[in-house]
Motif scaffolding. Sequence first.
Motif, PDB file in Angstrom:
ATOM      1  N   SER A  65       0.853  -1.199   0.000  1.00 41.14           N
ATOM      2  CA  SER A  65       0.000   0.000   0.000  1.00 41.14           C
ATOM      3  C   SER A  65       0.884   1.242   0.000  1.00 41.14           C
ATOM      4  O   SER A  65       2.056   1.212   0.414  1.00 41.14           O
ATOM      5  CB  SER A  65      -0.918   0.008   1.223  1.00 41.14           C
ATOM      6  OG  SER A  65      -0.157   0.040   2.411  1.00 41.14           O
ATOM      7  N   GLU A  66       0.338   2.340  -0.505  1.00 43.81           N
ATOM      8  CA  GLU A  66       1.092   3.584  -0.596  1.00 43.81           C
ATOM      9  C   GLU A  66       0.944   4.398   0.690  1.00 43.81           C
ATOM     10  O   GLU A  66      -0.134   4.477   1.265  1.00 43.81           O
ATOM     11  CB  GLU A  66       0.600   4.420  -1.780  1.00 43.81           C
ATOM     12  CG  GLU A  66       0.870   3.769  -3.127  1.00 43.81           C
ATOM     13  CD  GLU A  66       0.463   4.663  -4.278  1.00 43.81           C
ATOM     14  OE1 GLU A  66      -0.166   5.721  -4.004  1.00 43.81           O
ATOM     15  OE2 GLU A  66       0.780   4.334  -5.424  1.00 43.81           O
ATOM     16  N   ASN A  67       2.053   5.011   1.112  1.00 45.86           N
ATOM     17  CA  ASN A  67       2.076   5.866   2.294  1.00 45.86           C
ATOM     18  C   ASN A  67       2.705   7.193   1.895  1.00 45.86           C
ATOM     19  O   ASN A  67       3.867   7.235   1.479  1.00 45.86           O
ATOM     20  CB  ASN A  67       2.895   5.223   3.422  1.00 45.86           C
ATOM     21  CG  ASN A  67       2.247   3.955   3.954  1.00 45.86           C
ATOM     22  OD1 ASN A  67       1.496   3.990   4.908  1.00 45.86           O
ATOM     23  ND2 ASN A  67       2.554   2.807   3.322  1.00 45.86           N
ATOM     24  N   THR A 119      -1.843   0.935   6.471  1.00 42.91           N
ATOM     25  CA  THR A 119      -2.767  -0.158   6.143  1.00 42.91           C
ATOM     26  C   THR A 119      -2.540  -1.386   7.008  1.00 42.91           C
ATOM     27  O   THR A 119      -3.479  -1.912   7.615  1.00 42.91           O
ATOM     28  CB  THR A 119      -2.634  -0.542   4.669  1.00 42.91           C
ATOM     29  OG1 THR A 119      -2.883   0.605   3.857  1.00 42.91           O
ATOM     30  CG2 THR A 119      -3.626  -1.645   4.303  1.00 42.91           C
ATOM     31  N   CYS A 120      -1.272  -1.838   7.109  1.00 40.07           N
ATOM     32  CA  CYS A 120      -1.008  -3.078   7.838  1.00 40.07           C
ATOM     33  C   CYS A 120      -0.359  -2.856   9.194  1.00 40.07           C
ATOM     34  O   CYS A 120      -0.143  -3.823   9.937  1.00 40.07           O
ATOM     35  CB  CYS A 120      -0.124  -4.012   6.994  1.00 40.07           C
ATOM     36  SG  CYS A 120       1.534  -3.348   6.668  1.00 40.07           S
ATOM     37  N   LEU A 144       2.908  -3.126  14.890  1.00 33.74           N
ATOM     38  CA  LEU A 144       2.606  -2.241  16.011  1.00 33.74           C
ATOM     39  C   LEU A 144       1.104  -2.087  16.213  1.00 33.74           C
ATOM     40  O   LEU A 144       0.323  -2.243  15.264  1.00 33.74           O
ATOM     41  CB  LEU A 144       3.214  -0.851  15.775  1.00 33.74           C
ATOM     42  CG  LEU A 144       4.736  -0.780  15.651  1.00 33.74           C
ATOM     43  CD1 LEU A 144       5.162   0.654  15.397  1.00 33.74           C
ATOM     44  CD2 LEU A 144       5.417  -1.309  16.910  1.00 33.74           C
ATOM     45  N   LYS A 145       0.732  -1.784  17.435  1.00 34.89           N
ATOM     46  CA  LYS A 145      -0.661  -1.448  17.720  1.00 34.89           C
ATOM     47  C   LYS A 145      -0.981  -0.089  17.112  1.00 34.89           C
ATOM     48  O   LYS A 145      -0.129   0.796  17.031  1.00 34.89           O
ATOM     49  CB  LYS A 145      -0.907  -1.395  19.231  1.00 34.89           C
ATOM     50  CG  LYS A 145      -0.910  -2.743  19.911  1.00 34.89           C
ATOM     51  CD  LYS A 145      -1.025  -2.591  21.428  1.00 34.89           C
ATOM     52  CE  LYS A 145      -2.298  -1.860  21.838  1.00 34.89           C
ATOM     53  NZ  LYS A 145      -2.435  -1.761  23.307  1.00 34.89           N
ATOM     54  N   ALA A 177       2.158   5.427  15.086  1.00 36.36           N
ATOM     55  CA  ALA A 177       1.736   5.592  13.689  1.00 36.36           C
ATOM     56  C   ALA A 177       2.479   6.788  13.124  1.00 36.36           C
ATOM     57  O   ALA A 177       2.905   7.687  13.859  1.00 36.36           O
ATOM     58  CB  ALA A 177       0.226   5.805  13.604  1.00 36.36           C
ATOM     59  N   GLY A 178       2.702   6.785  11.764  1.00 37.13           N
ATOM     60  CA  GLY A 178       3.297   7.951  11.126  1.00 37.13           C
ATOM     61  C   GLY A 178       4.702   7.724  10.618  1.00 37.13           C
ATOM     62  O   GLY A 178       5.135   6.583  10.383  1.00 37.13           O
TER      63      GLY A 178
END
Length: 485
Positions: A10-12, A27-28, A43-44, A143-144
């Motif tokens: 997936s694209e980020n 996404t994952c 990761l959560k 996240a990030g």
Amino acid sequence: MHYVCPACESENTLDLTFPIEEYVCKTCSHLIDVAGNKKIRHLKVPTENVVLVVGQKGKIEGVEYTVIAIVVKKYGNSIFWREYSLKDSMGNDVFLSESDGHWVFITSMHPDDFKSKNSKLPTYLGRTYRWYENTPCSIDAAAGFFDEHVDFSIATYKEYVNGTRMISQEKTGKKSQFFYGVHISKHDVKRAFRIAHMPYYTGIGIVQPYYFNIRQMVNIFCVAALTICLLQLYVYTSRTNETVFEETINFADVQDKEMVSKSFTLSGGSAPLKVNAFSGVDNSWANIQLSLVNEKTNEIIYTSKDIEQYHGYEGGESWSEGSQSEEFNLCGVSSGQYHFIISAEKEGTLPTFSNLQSPDSKVTISRDKLGTIEITDLFKGQSATFADGKTLEKDTSEVARLAKASFGTQKLDSLINAEAPKLSTDPISSNTYVQLKATWLPVSFWNFGFILFIMLTLFVAMWIGRHLFNVNKWKNSSNTPYATS
């Protein structure tokens, strides 16, 4: 920047241009190493109480920032807080930390700026900071995008506090960083990032300000007190108190009816009207009903006042309570033309008496507790009774005419009411009147003193409240400056 996740393809993307070393796939949720283009660990996803999203923009103190990463940190098993990493267009880093709904705006600082001769009381920019607590923590969710490798080892935060400011020293392994934090209102964060719902806050934050600015309140109170003093001085020098009504009212004249007083004028701004009421009560009571009528607006201020005085002996000792006079204020009475409507009553009956003799010694008059009048013709030895003095005045019988002629007046009722108290031996019955006196008080120190007392009370309450607030703020610290039980 644009990255394709090697785990799920997936694209980020993120609308910033700066080098990164790792990112979390949206996404994952795998942490991806950019250099090797490989996944490191799963990761959560940060969810609970997370109100910002990666890529969201907001303006704080005139600078626009982009959220590049979100990290949820954990202390123990149940304490969590959220850290949002922000970058401006120049690549400068700042952070927003939120715990229990309390927000701190954090910037990096050089460790050499944080000097200390006392490890518990270091200084920064002229302010002394008190050591609050050491907090070990670990990363629970993330996240990030990250411009350095994410360290999942246990980190220790050593926090120092001064009011709404804090210094935080973060140690991870051999690495040590210093951060400077300032309280930021949740409303400012909400407005900056246009957030619909903010997390509710509980407890007191480590750098939360007190609800009131004590110094500002002192300045406001001092200015207000000075203004009040100047106004009071002006009123005192430009006005005088004035007696506007004074009259003695017989209970008999207002029995089962009301008396309308003469008009009087009140001049100036709104002020209290002080009323003093006196009645010769003796182990008894009297009651006055008073209505102040504004003759222009027909507005009525009504009040009722009891006058009571009792005394006696009990256990060989005398006691007394109450008073024969009462004083009360009708507050906030504006200028205008007024009159009183007065009614009154008392305990007991009309004064009883016997053998009130006429000047020519032909007739005597007596009155019993029921108010019945008895006329006796002394020459003939004959008597006649009348329901009251008014009935006697209207009667045309021979004995009534004799009484009027002997006393030399047709107004026997007024004569009886005037003479009865002199002959009566009953203290309750002998109380026949109430005295009223009304004084206009444009010069009133009561309101002046009351306002100053309220301001002083509020100041003391806020001062005590701030102390309790700070005690509660430091209750979780092992270095609290406040005594603990």
